[in-house]
Design an enzyme around this catalytic site. Sequence first.
Site, PDB file in Angstrom:
ATOM      1  N   GLU A 107      59.871  50.657  59.869  1.00  0.00           N
ATOM      2  CA  GLU A 107      59.784  52.090  60.195  1.00  0.00           C
ATOM      3  C   GLU A 107      59.127  52.346  61.553  1.00  0.00           C
ATOM      4  O   GLU A 107      58.030  51.855  61.816  1.00  0.00           O
ATOM      5  CB  GLU A 107      58.988  52.801  59.084  1.00  0.00           C
TER       6      GLU A 107
ATOM      7  N   LYS B 122      52.032  57.547  50.156  1.00  0.00           N
ATOM      8  CA  LYS B 122      53.050  56.757  50.870  1.00  0.00           C
ATOM      9  C   LYS B 122      52.547  56.452  52.283  1.00  0.00           C
ATOM     10  O   LYS B 122      52.732  55.349  52.804  1.00  0.00           O
ATOM     11  CB  LYS B 122      54.385  57.521  50.913  1.00  0.00           C
TER      12      LYS B 122
ATOM     13  N   ASP C  65      52.340  39.455  47.659  1.00  0.00           N
ATOM     14  CA  ASP C  65      53.261  40.080  46.696  1.00  0.00           C
ATOM     15  C   ASP C  65      53.147  41.603  46.816  1.00  0.00           C
ATOM     16  O   ASP C  65      52.237  42.207  46.242  1.00  0.00           O
ATOM     17  CB  ASP C  65      52.867  39.594  45.291  1.00  0.00           C
TER      18      ASP C  65
ATOM     19  N   HIS D  49      57.957  60.304  65.669  1.00  0.00           N
ATOM     20  CA  HIS D  49      59.037  59.458  65.177  1.00  0.00           C
ATOM     21  C   HIS D  49      60.238  59.454  66.112  1.00  0.00           C
ATOM     22  O   HIS D  49      61.024  58.521  66.110  1.00  0.00           O
ATOM     23  CB  HIS D  49      59.529  60.012  63.824  1.00  0.00           C
TER      24      HIS D  49
HETATM   25  P1  NAD Z   1      48.764  30.157  42.878  1.00  0.00           P
HETATM   26  O1  NAD Z   1      48.805  29.644  41.479  1.00  0.00           O
HETATM   27  O2  NAD Z   1      49.847  29.799  43.799  1.00  0.00           O
HETATM   28  O3  NAD Z   1      47.418  29.673  43.610  1.00  0.00           O
HETATM   29  C1  NAD Z   1      46.146  29.935  43.163  1.00  0.00           C
HETATM   30  C2  NAD Z   1      45.456  28.645  42.875  1.00  0.00           C
HETATM   31  O4  NAD Z   1      45.000  28.059  44.083  1.00  0.00           O
HETATM   32  C3  NAD Z   1      44.225  28.818  42.033  1.00  0.00           C
HETATM   33  O5  NAD Z   1      44.572  28.910  40.681  1.00  0.00           O
HETATM   34  C4  NAD Z   1      43.393  27.602  42.407  1.00  0.00           C
HETATM   35  O6  NAD Z   1      43.721  26.505  41.607  1.00  0.00           O
HETATM   36  C5  NAD Z   1      43.827  27.284  43.839  1.00  0.00           C
HETATM   37  N1  NAD Z   1      42.814  27.603  44.877  1.00  0.00           N
HETATM   38  C6  NAD Z   1      42.468  26.813  45.911  1.00  0.00           C
HETATM   39  N2  NAD Z   1      41.529  27.406  46.661  1.00  0.00           N
HETATM   40  C7  NAD Z   1      41.269  28.604  46.111  1.00  0.00           C
HETATM   41  C8  NAD Z   1      40.395  29.695  46.455  1.00  0.00           C
HETATM   42  N3  NAD Z   1      39.573  29.674  47.521  1.00  0.00           N
HETATM   43  N4  NAD Z   1      40.419  30.785  45.671  1.00  0.00           N
HETATM   44  C9  NAD Z   1      41.250  30.871  44.604  1.00  0.00           C
HETATM   45  N5  NAD Z   1      42.083  29.867  44.232  1.00  0.00           N
HETATM   46  C10 NAD Z   1      42.094  28.723  44.989  1.00  0.00           C
HETATM   47  O7  NAD Z   1      48.601  31.704  42.956  1.00  0.00           O
HETATM   48  P2  NAD Z   1      48.156  32.829  41.981  1.00  0.00           P
HETATM   49  O8  NAD Z   1      47.308  33.723  42.810  1.00  0.00           O
HETATM   50  O9  NAD Z   1      47.598  32.378  40.685  1.00  0.00           O
HETATM   51  O10 NAD Z   1      49.578  33.563  41.691  1.00  0.00           O
HETATM   52  C11 NAD Z   1      50.181  34.366  42.666  1.00  0.00           C
HETATM   53  C12 NAD Z   1      51.679  34.359  42.539  1.00  0.00           C
HETATM   54  O11 NAD Z   1      52.097  34.783  41.250  1.00  0.00           O
HETATM   55  C13 NAD Z   1      52.296  35.329  43.514  1.00  0.00           C
HETATM   56  O12 NAD Z   1      53.298  34.646  44.219  1.00  0.00           O
HETATM   57  C14 NAD Z   1      52.932  36.418  42.615  1.00  0.00           C
HETATM   58  O13 NAD Z   1      54.088  36.925  43.213  1.00  0.00           O
HETATM   59  C15 NAD Z   1      53.226  35.668  41.353  1.00  0.00           C
HETATM   60  N6  NAD Z   1      53.304  36.455  40.090  1.00  0.00           N
HETATM   61  C16 NAD Z   1      52.936  37.766  40.010  1.00  0.00           C
HETATM   62  C17 NAD Z   1      52.998  38.449  38.792  1.00  0.00           C
HETATM   63  C18 NAD Z   1      52.530  39.885  38.718  1.00  0.00           C
HETATM   64  O14 NAD Z   1      52.054  40.411  39.693  1.00  0.00           O
HETATM   65  N7  NAD Z   1      52.621  40.568  37.590  1.00  0.00           N
HETATM   66  C19 NAD Z   1      53.434  37.774  37.650  1.00  0.00           C
HETATM   67  C20 NAD Z   1      53.805  36.427  37.760  1.00  0.00           C
HETATM   68  C21 NAD Z   1      53.728  35.766  38.989  1.00  0.00           C
END
Ligand code: NAD
Length: 432
Positions: A82, A265, A281, A381
């Site tokens: 945008e 928005k 995400d 815009h």
């Molecule tokens: P992930 O599992 O990819 O990574 C997180 C992991 O990284 C942690 O569990 C930990 O083991 C590790 N880690 C290393 N250093 C860390 C630090 N400093 N802090 C925290 N963790 C650290 O990611 P996630 O955050 O568990 O999941 C995110 C993904 O899940 C996104 O891609 C999202 O799109 C997807 N998702 C979203 C939904 C929803 O929003 N409802 C549902 C399902 C999946």
Amino acid sequence: MDSKKFEGFYKKTIKERQEILAKEFSLTEEEKKLLTTETNLPISNADKMIENVVGTYSLPFGVATNFVIDKKEYLIPFVLEEPSVVAAASNAAKLSNGFITKTDEPIMIGQIMITGTQNPEIVLKKILESKKEILKEAEKVDSVLTKFGGGPRDLKGEILNTPTGKIIELQLLVDVRDAMGANAINTMTEKITPIIEKISGGKALMRIISNLAIYRKAQAKTIWTKQKLEESTKGKIKGEEIIDRIIQAYEIAVSSPFRAATHNKGIMNGIDSLTIATGNDFRGVEAGIHSYAAYKEKGKYSPLTKYYKNENGDLVGEIELPITLATIGGTAKLNPMASLSLKILGVKNSKELASIAASVGLAQNFAALRAIVTTGIQAGHMKLHARALATQAGAKENEIEQVAEEMINSKEINQANAEKIIKKIRDKSLNN
Ligand code: NAD
């Protein structure tokens, strides 16, 4: 980072901007190449991100300038389609006195819904009596998260009345540190389900993260002085008048959900752009923020910013909203542009990124309100919109500026006029 180097950034050519950025952030040759190649997401990486990949899709990558947040200068990557959003954010930041922020610890909620219990109230009590054991089991899932100081923190519960009867809602609170937390939490809720089913005698219908992250909020605050606001209109409108109009516009958003939707928005223009730039995400961020806009006022969809006057009569702007941005995890590592964004931001952790997002949201909202109550949103815009229309109407690279300008001068900014002007330019050059 030294923001002086980015003064008048918008007046530079793309090449000059790339050079300034590369120098300021000591970009490697590889990173510099990312900026100058048209496709910077390798298709083999894209294939690891989603299913049925047939290509990649590019969007503009820009940077918002003038942001000072908690006394630190930032250059903020924006990815969006945008026009005017980057300029509006940069301008709002320039007019502000800098942003002060506060962020919660990164606690996310995992829900487990238990059905089919005989006496839900008593069963819930029994489950919560085993909280210690359940949290211990959840902790086994993610030793890396624990190593970084995160992990399960609490288990809460309540009874939901649904058309098919009473359901026990359990909420597992997890400190996810620098992650968004979905994968970590979803795995934890699955891990603790057998214990809970055993205690309750019921069945877990669902085990999943909630995007309504009420414990992971960020707040930002700033002041826009009446003097700076008046100067920004070259003295045409009194600063007090602009402030009164902005406060009135905010109050209208409190009363009207139709206005609140557009008000919010404006906030999302900035937050989404940063979310996408950092490979996060955006659906999760959107779901969390909009649901919070209704949740915080007990179901009434409401604005997420607040405006009032301080004792000097200057404008105070505040924002409070859940921010679930990660600096680790997800698929961001597969997108080199997301890594570059994090490098430019220079953030230490997800809390710092959340404080930037809140400030960007506030700046963007202020910019939209100021434009609406003064010159109108279209004025800002129009230039880029006119250029886009000229391109759509078939103007060549060397004709676009002229076509856009003539459309703006004639106050008729539409495709038909663009085509008319292109024809006129070409007829003229044929006759010369
Ligand atoms: P992930 O599992 O990819 O990574 C997180 C992991 O990284 C942690 O569990 C930990 O083991 C590790 N880690 C290393 N250093 C860390 C630090 N400093 N802090 C925290 N963790 C650290 O990611 P996630 O955050 O568990 O999941 C995110 C993904 O899940 C996104 O891609 C999202 O799109 C997807 N998702 C979203 C939904 C929803 O929003 N409802 C549902 C399902 C999946």
